[in-house]
Motif scaffolding. Structure first.
Motif, PDB file in Angstrom:
ATOM      1  N   UNK A 131       2.598  -5.317  55.583  1.00 33.68           N
ATOM      2  CA  UNK A 131       1.940  -6.555  55.148  1.00 33.68           C
ATOM      3  C   UNK A 131       2.820  -7.775  55.408  1.00 33.68           C
ATOM      4  N   UNK A 132       4.090  -7.705  55.026  1.00 31.86           N
ATOM      5  CA  UNK A 132       4.965  -8.874  55.142  1.00 31.86           C
ATOM      6  C   UNK A 132       5.285  -9.211  56.592  1.00 31.86           C
ATOM      7  N   UNK A 133       5.187  -8.210  57.483  1.00 34.27           N
ATOM      8  CA  UNK A 133       5.477  -8.448  58.899  1.00 34.27           C
ATOM      9  C   UNK A 133       4.480  -9.410  59.537  1.00 34.27           C
ATOM     10  N   UNK A 134       3.330  -9.631  58.890  1.00 33.41           N
ATOM     11  CA  UNK A 134       2.362 -10.598  59.409  1.00 33.41           C
ATOM     12  C   UNK A 134       2.869 -12.032  59.275  1.00 33.41           C
ATOM     13  N   UNK A 315      -3.532  -7.434  55.773  1.00 34.16           N
ATOM     14  CA  UNK A 315      -2.337  -6.612  55.947  1.00 34.16           C
ATOM     15  C   UNK A 315      -2.493  -5.218  55.383  1.00 34.16           C
ATOM     16  N   UNK A 316      -3.012  -5.105  54.163  1.00 33.83           N
ATOM     17  CA  UNK A 316      -3.188  -3.792  53.531  1.00 33.83           C
ATOM     18  C   UNK A 316      -4.188  -2.933  54.300  1.00 33.83           C
ATOM     19  N   UNK A 317      -5.230  -3.558  54.826  1.00 34.78           N
ATOM     20  CA  UNK A 317      -6.248  -2.795  55.547  1.00 34.78           C
ATOM     21  C   UNK A 317      -5.695  -2.194  56.838  1.00 34.78           C
ATOM     22  N   UNK A 318      -4.605  -2.754  57.347  1.00 39.10           N
ATOM     23  CA  UNK A 318      -4.034  -2.254  58.595  1.00 39.10           C
ATOM     24  C   UNK A 318      -2.910  -1.259  58.419  1.00 39.10           C
ATOM     25  N   UNK A 319      -2.509  -0.965  57.184  1.00 33.92           N
ATOM     26  CA  UNK A 319      -1.402  -0.028  56.950  1.00 33.92           C
ATOM     27  C   UNK A 319      -1.838   1.404  57.231  1.00 33.92           C
ATOM     28  N   UNK A 320      -0.996   2.165  57.887  1.00 30.68           N
ATOM     29  CA  UNK A 320      -1.285   3.550  58.232  1.00 30.68           C
ATOM     30  C   UNK A 320      -0.273   4.489  57.569  1.00 30.68           C
ATOM     31  N   UNK A 321      -0.643   5.775  57.482  1.00 35.43           N
ATOM     32  CA  UNK A 321       0.251   6.772  56.890  1.00 35.43           C
ATOM     33  C   UNK A 321       1.451   7.004  57.800  1.00 35.43           C
ATOM     34  N   UNK A 322       2.590   7.309  57.176  1.00 38.36           N
ATOM     35  CA  UNK A 322       3.760   7.720  57.938  1.00 38.36           C
ATOM     36  C   UNK A 322       3.860   9.237  57.918  1.00 38.36           C
ATOM     37  N   UNK A 323       4.759   9.774  58.707  1.00 36.73           N
ATOM     38  CA  UNK A 323       4.859  11.218  58.909  1.00 36.73           C
ATOM     39  C   UNK A 323       4.996  11.988  57.595  1.00 36.73           C
TER      40      UNK A 323
END
Length: 468
Positions: A131-134, A315-323
């Motif tokens: 999110x903050x990277x936006x 931002x939250x809608x674009x977050x994906x799961x990590x390994x």
């Protein structure tokens, strides 16, 4: 990394420059001789092997210099190997790494966000990064670099362009988060929740709450403590804050989530209200109702850093799961695999099981839970595994595969609480479970794979992805 002079490194570590130029500028710091870059300082840590054994390799690959511990029997020989490279003698190389990171942090005009909690800290950290990277140049903890080595290395990855640093802080005992906070000097501290993780080491939830509160206690007066308003331990943690406190939650909080819903893949949506008269529906791309809390923590931090509610939503809608953290695979045979094998404790196990049941199976498909031991629970371990078995039975999960010694109690409890004994299978280890599941899993099934890291259930996931 912003270059540091050899003199700065010697001063920050209270070290002695044995050879080389005090004005030479170090371009990076490494503890691994295999990843050395030209101009790096090599710090030889002691672990399963003594890092001093790899100093020659580091020099050969371009290290500009190295630290050496006082009293090392190899010191004279190592100084002789240095040639034109610099050598600094220190009392302890790990402490020196931490001291360099603390000094470096003190030079950085950035916001530092510390994240801790019994569950959800890694997901929250990853969401914050996303999110903050936006809006900002962000550096965050990589993988599981959340300890006395990883936190200093994370700090040293920042450069002159970095605006926000997100640091995950793990702990194995009292005082450890305090030590990490003294190095990272966070402006914002997030405590996701308090649960039974590390009960074996700390003995009670009260002691776990006190350990996590060390982050909040370390914040400056102009900092911000971000706390879960629905967590029972938040009032106790709040008393340690001299900083401003912001809460988030569903039942209560300054930042609120309401109107929760999930889709057929278990992905949650909710109405986000940051208390400024504007709210939006947020649709998460990661499965799990429990991730709403992580998203709300992120919203609280992002609001403090000036993001609008619409920017937070996007931002939250674009977050994906990590390994291995709520990671979803769907095979050609329509088997859905929910890979949450990175770690487990009673709270996260419960959340993962509820997520499994939120997922719609294909016609004739079954809900299958492959659950391994939850480690480091100490005296509450047996009861905790029994409670998970009871939950499995109450949720009417079709098949339970219990992996490991502790999980036998889980299997027995599931049967005792009404689950058909033929639907409960026990396996001594992950490899056995992987072989069994090759025959057990059918097209249309939804499969949850979860255990503590030491169980190694990722081999089950690899087997399922390959063969079904």
């Amino acid at each position: 990394m912003v270059p540091l002079t050899v003199d700065e490194i010697a001063d920050s570590t209270e070290g002695i420059l044995l050879s080389g130029s005090a004005g030479f500028k170090v371009l990076g710091i490494s503890i691994d001789s295999r990843t050395i870059k030209s101009g790096d300082l090599f710090i030889p840590l002691r672990g399963e092997t003594d890092g001093h054994q790899y100093i020659f390799d580091a020099l050969r690959k371009g290290a500009a210099g190295f630290l050496v511990e006082k009293g090392s029997y190899q010191k004279e020989r190592l100084v002789g190997l240095a040639g034109s490279q610099f050598v600094i003698e220190v009392n302890d190389c790990l402490k020196a790494l931490q001291d360099i990171a603390a000094y470096y942090r003190s030079k950085l005009p950035i916001k530092v966000i510390g994240v801790t909690g019994s569950t959800g800290k890694t997901t929250t950290k990853d969401m914050l990064n996303c999110v903050l990277a936006h809006k900002f140049r962000v550096v965050s903890t990589d993988k599981n670099f959340n300890n006395e080595i990883g936190v200093p290395l994370t700090i040293l990855r920042t450069d002159a362009e970095t605006q926000v640093l997100v640091v995950e802080m793990g702990m194995r005992g009292q005082g450890q988060i305090k030590e990490l906070a003294q190095i990272a000097k966070p402006n914002i501290g997030v405590v996701t929740n308090i649960g039974q993780a590390h009960m074996e080491l700390l003995g009670s939830e009260e002691m776990i709450a006190r350990a996590k509160a060390e982050l909040i206690e370390s914040l400056p007066e102009d900092g911000v403590a971000v706390l879960n308003g629905d967590d029972l331990w938040t009032p106790d943690i709040t008393q340690y804050a001299c900083a401003k406190t912001v809460t988030y939650g569903i039942a209560s909080g300054d930042i609120r989530g309401s109107e929760l819903d999930v889709d057929e893949l278990g992905r949650a949506s909710f109405r986000l209200d940051i208390g400024k008269g504007t709210d939006y529906i947020v649709r998460l791309a990661v499965p799990g109702r429990h991730n709403v809390y992580n998203a709300l923590a992120v919203a609280a931090v992002a609001t403090e850093l000036g993001l609008s509610v619409d920017e937070i939503r996007i931002g939250l809608s674009g977050c994906r799961s990590t390994s291995m953290r709520m990671e979803v695979f769907t095979t050609a045979d329509n088997v859905l695999i929910l890979n949450d094998a990175y770690n487990a404790n009673p709270s996260s196990m419960q959340a993962a099981l509820l997520t499994l049941m939120d997922i719609s199976t294909q016609p004739q498909g079954r809900h299958v839970a492959v659950l391994g031991d939850m480690l480091e629970l100490g005296p509450v371990s047996n009861e905790a595994h029994k409670e998970i078995g009871e939950l499995v039975a109450s949720l009417r999960i079709n098949i339970l595969v219990a992996v490991g010694i502790e999980s036998q109690a889980m299997a027995d409890s599931a049967i005792k609480n009404g689950m058909n004994a033929k639907a409960v299978v026990t396996c001594p280890d992950a490899a056995t479970a992987a072989q069994l599941l090759k025959q057990l899993i059918m097209p249309g099934d939804a499969v949850l794979v979860k255990a503590s890291r030491g169980v190694g259930l990722e081999v089950v996931v690899r087997a399922l992805v390959k063969i079904v």
